[in-house]
Enzyme design. Structure first.
Site, short mmCIF file in Angstrom:
data_model
loop_
_atom_site.label_atom_id
_atom_site.label_comp_id
_atom_site.label_asym_id
_atom_site.label_seq_id
_atom_site.Cartn_x
_atom_site.Cartn_y
_atom_site.Cartn_z
N SER A 271 33.72 63.61 32.86
CA SER A 271 33.59 62.78 34.05
C SER A 271 34.20 63.48 35.25
O SER A 271 34.86 64.52 35.11
CB SER A 271 34.30 61.43 33.84
OG SER A 271 33.83 60.76 32.68
N SER A 309 28.89 60.69 31.37
CA SER A 309 29.82 61.04 32.44
C SER A 309 30.19 59.82 33.28
O SER A 309 29.35 58.99 33.61
CB SER A 309 29.19 62.11 33.35
OG SER A 309 30.14 62.64 34.24
N ASP A 311 31.29 59.11 36.82
CA ASP A 311 31.35 59.73 38.14
C ASP A 311 31.62 58.63 39.16
O ASP A 311 30.69 57.94 39.61
CB ASP A 311 30.03 60.44 38.45
CG ASP A 311 29.54 61.27 37.27
OD1 ASP A 311 30.28 62.15 36.83
OD2 ASP A 311 28.43 60.99 36.78
#
Length: 392
Positions: A271, A309, A311
């Site tokens: 991330s 991920s 983000d």
């Protein structure tokens, strides 16, 4: 049990510009988020033990990073946030969306320590009266705590980040130089298959548009090697034969994430958390627009916001300091929408450089089970950039 935090001297490691990597834009004095006046950053870095993983004992490769938007005195600032891919966490964002204000420090740590960090921050705020004292004993707060996963190198479910480590990061936060790489929350992080962590950068826009500063801090723990792009060059593909990660408790001793595309654990693991600060007088809806430009900077480095991920980005403005009140109407200065392009560009450029700074500062680290994440091979990167005529 980890008994104490390691406090490293603030040694100035080489940064991306120092080794010749070119970037667009004009940075501030420190080329850091602290170029925005009032912003303070502090780290607590936890490194202890070697060898086989023993849950609760280590090895430990983790920490916590604290960012004060306007120093250690309660000063609500306009803020907003944005998410590219949501496999992650940032607490306190609902009230930021609703109210338009950030009223707490921002902290970044590992995935399993969010609760501890959140609660410890709340206690620190209570004891230091970091809140609107006019509320008396009825005040409330939602500390902003974000995370990325450091379980390749760290005993992540050993819960080694303790309240005293959070307090240390908060107490030691300061203006000026910001340490990068394997420090604070970024200690055990991996970026594009190489050692990642904390990175920072800043940009100053044209004086004709106000000469405002945009500063960025990232905790970079995303991406795979084949996607890594530096200064527009496919550096990751050029480094295809470079060893970047050794995982010793897997069937293969050397895992190249790029060759395991059928396994999301390797292709999309990780991330990135991004904090954007500016002294431009932006209102919450404009700060949302700033946060929405962060992925463009990540994309310039090769990030795609993969399924695994997290983000998540937050942006705040230190201008309009006297616009918060619980009792009366207030006024605020509004930056022209027609000039926002200058701040968008500054944000994108600073995000890109902050990520590369994290990679350049990241040195080879061995963690649990002797798992090893190698630092970016700087000399090879410079040779590649010369090959593509990006530098002479």
């Amino acid at each position: 049990m980890l008994s104490s935090a390691i406090s490293f001297p603030q040694e100035k490691k080489p940064r991306a510009r120092d080794i010749g990597i070119p970037f667009d834009g004009t940075p501030g004095k420190y080329n850091a988020i602290t170029d925005v006046a009032g912003v303070e950053v502090g780290h607590t870095t936890l490194i202890e033990g070697n060898g086989r993983l023993e849950k609760g004992k280590g090895p430990v490769r983790t920490g916590v990073t604290a960012i004060f938007p306007a120093g250690k005195k309660y000063t609500p600032v306009f803020a907003n946030w944005h998410m590219l891919n949501g496999n992650g966490d940032m607490t306190g964002t609902h009230w930021i969306t609703e109210s338009g204000f950030l009223e707490t420090p921002i902290l970044v740590t590992n995935t399993s320590s969010v609760g501890t960090v959140r609660d410890a921050t709340l206690k620190w705020m209570d004891e230091h009266k970091y809140y609107d004292t006019s509320q008396g004993s009825f005040w409330y707060s939602y500390p902003v705590v974000a995370e990325t996963w450091d379980g390749i190198l760290n005993d992540i479910n050993g819960f080694h980040v303790k309240p005293e480590h959070v307090w240390q990061a908060l107490e030691e936060a300061s203006t000026g130089f910001v340490e990068e790489g394997a420090v604070g929350g970024g200690t055990g992080m991996v970026c594009h298959g190489f050692k990642g962590g904390i990175g920072t950068s800043s940009r100053v826009i044209d004086k004709k548009l106000g000469g405002y500063t945009v500063g960025v801090l990232v905790q970079a723990n995303y991406g795979v090697r084949s996607q890594l792009t530096i200064a527009g060059v496919p550096v990751g593909k050029e480094l295809a034969d470079t060893l970047n990660v050794k995982i010793f408790d897997q069937p293969s001793a050397e895992i190249n994430p790029d060759s395991r595309r059928e396994n999301n654990e390797w292709i999309e693991q990780g991330s990135i958390i991004v904090v954007v600060a500016t002294d431009a007088p932006l209102l919450p809806h404009q700060l949302k627009r700033i946060a929405q430009r962060v992925p463009l900077g990540i994309g310039k480095c090769g990030g795609i916001g993969g399924n695994g991920s997290g983000d998540i980005f937050i942006a705040f403005s230190t201008a309009n300091k006297n616009s918060f009140s619980r009792e009366k109407e207030m006024t605020a200065t509004l930056f022209s929408n027609d000039q926002m392009g200058s701040l968008f560009t500054a944000t994108i450029e600073a995000v890109e450089e902050a990520i590369i700074n994290a990679l350049v500062a990241g040195t080879t680290m061995k963690g649990i089970n002797d798992n090893t994440v190698y630092g970016l091979p700087q000399e090879a990167v410079i040779r590649i950039l010369r090959k593509y005529n990006r530098i002479k």
